[in-house]
Design an enzyme around this catalytic site. Structure first.
Site, PDB file in Angstrom:
ATOM      1  N   SER A 188       0.852  -1.189   0.000  1.00  0.00           N
ATOM      2  CA  SER A 188       0.000   0.000   0.000  1.00  0.00           C
ATOM      3  C   SER A 188       0.884   1.235   0.000  1.00  0.00           C
ATOM      4  CB  SER A 188      -0.889  -0.001   1.248  1.00  0.00           C
ATOM      5  OG  SER A 188      -1.526   1.246   1.426  1.00  0.00           O
ATOM      6  N   TYR A 201      -2.236  -0.840  10.456  1.00  0.00           N
ATOM      7  CA  TYR A 201      -2.205  -1.108   9.008  1.00  0.00           C
ATOM      8  C   TYR A 201      -0.913  -0.585   8.385  1.00  0.00           C
ATOM      9  CZ  TYR A 201      -3.772  -1.167   4.122  1.00  0.00           C
ATOM     10  OH  TYR A 201      -3.888  -1.386   2.772  1.00  0.00           O
TER      11      TYR A 201
END
Length: 316
Positions: A188, A201
């Site tokens: 990501s 995350y």
């Protein structure tokens, strides 16, 4: 100060000087590499064929995993689809078969190491040796540190990074034996910059980016350069995992757009894929810009999404 200490310091200074001299002598080669990279921007990259390859995709029951399965089905690959969601998995497999591909489904909990290893054994016995591994399964909790429960933090790391170790340990040996294969890490943009209320995350995705980079170097050191690696780092994607995301960098990405970039990157053997590509520039700038300027730039980027805040400020 003893003679031995003086000698050690002198030896270290000599090594440093030798390193700087060697680096200086590499400058002409650096210029050649820069020119070569600029020329490649205008020359279409050769795309490799993946017809007949066995492709395993984790998290194939939804979003990026599902769309990636569809694209590999169009390329006439044999698909191995993993997901914890049996219904979503079967939907993906049905469409892949409609596209003309063979699809094998396995309900797998990617937060469970033993489930991964036992499922990997079944894949080898029932389907064959995986030659393209797409580590895509992921979870995200949008909350600050205090509102993120301990089991949620553990789950984030188990799925987003530890599963990459277990799947890669299971399928990489055969790739290395044949000096042929491809390990794909779906990370990501949050693996390159910190984002408030995505602490677990971001941490797991930083680890995923590090996993990709270290694995790439390890394969090179072991002279297994026929095994390729690719890392995908997209901005917010419209998959429903993060509610109401927005940023000044552009609209929320659609899975089809991201997967098109991913497939092109795999077929042209790109190491790192940013979507949108402007993230590449921002990632570079974060390494060189002054801290105060970075803070202003991040405010301008204006990342927003729905999040649970557990910390209560005094007077609020």
């Amino acid at each position: 100060m003893t003679g031995k200490t003086k000698y050690t310091q002198s030896s270290q200074q000599q090594k440093r000087m030798q390193f700087f001299l060697a680096s200086f002598l590499l400058l002409p080669f650096l210029l050649v590499c820069i020119v070569e990279s600029l020329l490649k921007l205008f020359i279409p990259k050769k795309r490799k064929s993946v017809t007949g390859e066995i492709v395993l995709i984790t998290g194939a029951g939804h979003g990026i995993g599902r769309q990636t399965a569809y694209e590999f089905a169009k390329l006439k690959c044999k698909l191995v689809l993993w997901d914890i969601n049996k219904h979503g998995l079967e939907e993906t497999a049905t469409e892949c078969k409609r596209l003309g591909a063979k699809a094998h489904t396995f309900v797998v909990d990617c937060s469970n190491r033993e489930d991964i290893y036992s499922s990997a054994k079944k894949v080898k016995a029932e389907v064959g040796d995986v030659s393209i591994l797409v580590n895509n399964a992921g979870v995200v909790y949008t909350s600050d540190l205090f509102a993120t429960q301990d089991p949620q933090i553990e789950k984030t790391f188990e799925v987003n990074i530890l599963a990459h170790f277990w799947t890669t340990k299971a399928f990489l040996p055969e790739m290395m034996k044949n000096n042929h294969g491809h390990i794909v890490t779906v990370a990501s943009a949050a693996g390159h910059t910190g984002v408030p209320f995505l602490l677990a995350y971001c941490s797991s995705k930083f680890a995923a980016v590090g996993f990709h980079k270290a694995l790439t170097e390890e394969l090179s050191a072991l002279k297994r350069t026929g095994v390729k690696t690719t890392c995908l780092c997209p901005n917010f994607i419209n998959t429903g995992f993060i509610k109401n995301p927005s940023t000044s960098l552009g609209p929320t990405l659609e899975p089809e757009e991201v997967v098109n970039k991913l497939i092109d990157g795999i077929l042209t053997e790109q190491k790192m894929i940013f979507v949108p590509s402007s993230l590449n520039f921002l990632s570079l700038m974060e390494k060189v810009l002054p801290e105060r300027f970075q803070a202003i730039l991040k405010r301008k980027i204006d990342i927003r999404f729905d999040a649970v805040i557990g910390y209560k400020m005094k007077g609020k």
